[in-house]
Structure formats: C-alpha cells, structure tokens
Design a protein around this motif. Sequence first.
Motif, PDB file in Angstrom:
ATOM      1  N   THR A   5     -56.713   5.039  39.097  1.00  0.00           N
ATOM      2  CA  THR A   5     -58.068   4.911  38.568  1.00  0.00           C
ATOM      3  C   THR A   5     -58.146   3.919  37.415  1.00  0.00           C
ATOM      4  OG1 THR A   5     -57.713   6.784  37.100  1.00  0.00           O
ATOM      5  CG2 THR A   5     -58.706   7.244  39.258  1.00  0.00           C
ATOM      6  N   GLU A   6     -57.006   3.425  36.949  1.00  0.00           N
ATOM      7  CA  GLU A   6     -56.987   2.446  35.872  1.00  0.00           C
ATOM      8  C   GLU A   6     -57.093   1.046  36.468  1.00  0.00           C
ATOM      9  OE1 GLU A   6     -54.108   3.781  32.509  1.00  0.00           O
ATOM     10  OE2 GLU A   6     -53.151   4.132  34.447  1.00  0.00           O
ATOM     11  N   ILE A   7     -58.167   0.368  36.171  1.00  0.00           N
ATOM     12  CA  ILE A   7     -58.354  -0.990  36.653  1.00  0.00           C
ATOM     13  C   ILE A   7     -58.648  -1.857  35.444  1.00  0.00           C
ATOM     14  CG2 ILE A   7     -59.763  -2.503  38.093  1.00  0.00           C
ATOM     15  CD1 ILE A   7     -60.176  -0.129  39.963  1.00  0.00           C
ATOM     16  N   ARG A   8     -57.960  -3.003  35.363  1.00  0.00           N
ATOM     17  CA  ARG A   8     -58.031  -3.867  34.179  1.00  0.00           C
ATOM     18  C   ARG A   8     -58.395  -5.289  34.605  1.00  0.00           C
ATOM     19  NH1 ARG A   8     -57.059  -1.456  29.117  1.00  0.00           N
ATOM     20  NH2 ARG A   8     -56.536  -3.078  27.662  1.00  0.00           N
ATOM     21  N   ALA A  36     -51.448   2.283  20.972  1.00  0.00           N
ATOM     22  CA  ALA A  36     -51.968   3.185  22.004  1.00  0.00           C
ATOM     23  C   ALA A  36     -52.970   2.458  22.899  1.00  0.00           C
ATOM     24  CB  ALA A  36     -52.600   4.415  21.362  1.00  0.00           C
ATOM     25  N   LYS A  37     -53.859   1.682  22.286  1.00  0.00           N
ATOM     26  CA  LYS A  37     -54.855   0.944  23.055  1.00  0.00           C
ATOM     27  C   LYS A  37     -54.210  -0.185  23.853  1.00  0.00           C
ATOM     28  CE  LYS A  37     -58.969  -1.921  22.423  1.00  0.00           C
ATOM     29  NZ  LYS A  37     -59.870  -2.539  21.451  1.00  0.00           N
ATOM     30  N   VAL A  38     -53.345  -0.950  23.222  1.00  0.00           N
ATOM     31  CA  VAL A  38     -52.709  -2.089  23.887  1.00  0.00           C
ATOM     32  C   VAL A  38     -51.877  -1.622  25.074  1.00  0.00           C
ATOM     33  CG1 VAL A  38     -51.015  -3.944  23.590  1.00  0.00           C
ATOM     34  CG2 VAL A  38     -52.757  -3.555  21.845  1.00  0.00           C
ATOM     35  N   SER A  39     -51.183  -0.508  24.942  1.00  0.00           N
ATOM     36  CA  SER A  39     -50.302  -0.042  26.019  1.00  0.00           C
ATOM     37  C   SER A  39     -51.066   0.282  27.294  1.00  0.00           C
ATOM     38  CB  SER A  39     -49.478   1.163  25.560  1.00  0.00           C
ATOM     39  OG  SER A  39     -50.299   2.285  25.359  1.00  0.00           O
ATOM     40  N   LEU A  40     -52.369   0.514  27.203  1.00  0.00           N
ATOM     41  CA  LEU A  40     -53.161   0.823  28.395  1.00  0.00           C
ATOM     42  C   LEU A  40     -53.330  -0.378  29.320  1.00  0.00           C
ATOM     43  CD1 LEU A  40     -55.930   3.074  26.807  1.00  0.00           C
ATOM     44  CD2 LEU A  40     -53.861   3.786  28.054  1.00  0.00           C
ATOM     45  N   ALA A  41     -52.982  -1.577  28.864  1.00  0.00           N
ATOM     46  CA  ALA A  41     -53.042  -2.767  29.713  1.00  0.00           C
ATOM     47  C   ALA A  41     -51.820  -2.884  30.622  1.00  0.00           C
ATOM     48  CB  ALA A  41     -53.158  -4.024  28.849  1.00  0.00           C
ATOM     49  N   TYR A  42     -50.865  -1.964  30.471  1.00  0.00           N
ATOM     50  CA  TYR A  42     -49.609  -2.014  31.212  1.00  0.00           C
ATOM     51  C   TYR A  42     -49.537  -0.857  32.197  1.00  0.00           C
ATOM     52  CZ  TYR A  42     -48.768  -5.331  27.575  1.00  0.00           C
ATOM     53  OH  TYR A  42     -48.906  -6.416  26.748  1.00  0.00           O
ATOM     54  N   GLY A  57     -41.524   1.643  31.349  1.00  0.00           N
ATOM     55  CA  GLY A  57     -42.646   2.565  31.357  1.00  0.00           C
ATOM     56  C   GLY A  57     -43.570   2.363  30.170  1.00  0.00           C
ATOM     57  N   ARG A  58     -44.793   2.780  30.365  1.00  0.00           N
ATOM     58  CA  ARG A  58     -45.828   2.613  29.351  1.00  0.00           C
ATOM     59  C   ARG A  58     -45.487   3.308  28.034  1.00  0.00           C
ATOM     60  NH1 ARG A  58     -51.648   4.338  31.140  1.00  0.00           N
ATOM     61  NH2 ARG A  58     -51.581   2.373  32.287  1.00  0.00           N
ATOM     62  N   ASP A  59     -44.894   4.493  28.104  1.00  0.00           N
ATOM     63  CA  ASP A  59     -44.565   5.211  26.869  1.00  0.00           C
ATOM     64  C   ASP A  59     -43.552   4.447  26.030  1.00  0.00           C
ATOM     65  OD1 ASP A  59     -46.336   7.241  27.506  1.00  0.00           O
ATOM     66  OD2 ASP A  59     -44.786   8.544  28.353  1.00  0.00           O
ATOM     67  N   GLU A  60     -42.536   3.875  26.671  1.00  0.00           N
ATOM     68  CA  GLU A  60     -41.556   3.077  25.926  1.00  0.00           C
ATOM     69  C   GLU A  60     -42.192   1.800  25.385  1.00  0.00           C
ATOM     70  OE1 GLU A  60     -37.812   2.362  27.894  1.00  0.00           O
ATOM     71  OE2 GLU A  60     -37.576   4.493  28.405  1.00  0.00           O
ATOM     72  N   ALA A  61     -43.105   1.196  26.144  1.00  0.00           N
ATOM     73  CA  ALA A  61     -43.800  -0.005  25.664  1.00  0.00           C
ATOM     74  C   ALA A  61     -44.635   0.331  24.427  1.00  0.00           C
ATOM     75  CB  ALA A  61     -44.673  -0.592  26.764  1.00  0.00           C
ATOM     76  N   ARG A  62     -45.337   1.464  24.457  1.00  0.00           N
ATOM     77  CA  ARG A  62     -46.138   1.878  23.299  1.00  0.00           C
ATOM     78  C   ARG A  62     -45.239   2.114  22.082  1.00  0.00           C
ATOM     79  NH1 ARG A  62     -48.451   6.207  25.154  1.00  0.00           N
ATOM     80  NH2 ARG A  62     -46.871   7.576  24.281  1.00  0.00           N
ATOM     81  N   ALA A  63     -44.114   2.780  22.274  1.00  0.00           N
ATOM     82  CA  ALA A  63     -43.185   3.035  21.160  1.00  0.00           C
ATOM     83  C   ALA A  63     -42.649   1.720  20.610  1.00  0.00           C
ATOM     84  CB  ALA A  63     -42.051   3.941  21.621  1.00  0.00           C
ATOM     85  N   LEU A 120     -53.113  -4.389  35.986  1.00  0.00           N
ATOM     86  CA  LEU A 120     -52.225  -3.881  34.950  1.00  0.00           C
ATOM     87  C   LEU A 120     -50.917  -4.661  34.999  1.00  0.00           C
ATOM     88  CD1 LEU A 120     -52.811  -0.068  35.518  1.00  0.00           C
ATOM     89  CD2 LEU A 120     -53.706  -1.456  33.643  1.00  0.00           C
ATOM     90  N   MET A 121     -50.385  -4.978  33.829  1.00  0.00           N
ATOM     91  CA  MET A 121     -49.150  -5.748  33.786  1.00  0.00           C
ATOM     92  C   MET A 121     -47.983  -4.836  34.155  1.00  0.00           C
ATOM     93  SD  MET A 121     -47.602  -8.174  30.772  1.00  0.00           S
ATOM     94  CE  MET A 121     -49.202  -8.849  30.377  1.00  0.00           C
TER      95      MET A 121
END
Length: 159
Positions: A5-8, A36-42, A57-63, A120-121
């Motif tokens: 459902t995530e479309i960028r 948190a916001k930036v990581s949603l593009a991945y 993964g997105r969680d590691e990218a956010r961290a 999404l990247m």
Amino acid sequence: MSSNTEIRPPLPPFTHESAIQKVRLAEDGWNTRDAAKVSLAYSLDTRWRNRAEFANGRDEARAFLERKWAKELEYRLIKELWAFNGNRIGVRYAYEWRDDSGNWFRSYGNENWEFNEDGLMQNRYACINDRPITESERLFRWPLGRRPDDHPGLSELGL
C-alpha cells in the motif's frame, strides 16, 4: 503495482523530468533530517551500502540516519541528477556539516539508486569523501531545511 500500500511517486520507468523530480524529493527529505520520515521512501527490504556501513531493511536504514544526523550537525545537502534508465537513477551530491567540535566539512558523493515498482528505493549504493573546510568556505547557507528554489545547484556552484 504490487500489493504494497506504500506508493512513492514518481514511479519508474523514469523520464528525464520524473528523475529530476525524484532526486529533488530525496534532497528535500534528507534536508529535513527526520529519519523516521525519510526512511519511508525506502522499501521494507531496502539494502544500502554507505561508505563502509551496510543497512538491510528500513529499520536499519532509519537507525543509520538517526546516527548520521546526530553526528553531522547543521546538515545541508544538494543532489543533482547524473543519469537514469528504467528504474535506476544515478546522482552526485555534496553536503556541508559540522561536528560537535565546530569543525566544518563538505562531503562529496555519488549514489546509485534502484526503485521497486511502487517507487520505493530498494537499493542504495553510496560513495562519499569528506573534505575539511573553514566556516568562511561554506557555500550552503540557507536556513536549515529545504534548499530554496533560487539557491544554486552543484553545477552552478562549480562543484
């Protein structure tokens, strides 16, 4: 489209105009320094290589982004489209920042991006070099946040 459902937008395959738009959206996001916001593009399964650090993964990218912006203070970034084809975009960029001791740097880099069908990247490969600069050598002096539309880009600045 996938069932995700995530479309960028803009979505691949990219045109010259949509690739430029995707690059500017990425620049604008990173200039918020909101991990948190930036990581949603991945994508959830995004894979990164950033210098010698890898994120899966997105969680590691956010961290990763949280650590980055805790260290790189007064961060200001300019990205520029280098090339594109299908679902891939190549960019060059520079950003200025200071450390907690007041030392300024300009970091130069290149990134290769690959996007899934939802925009999404899914892969990000970055090569970056840091150059110490003096405060008087800074070129990126807009208020923290989005680079103003009338601020010169990398080519205009001779970078």
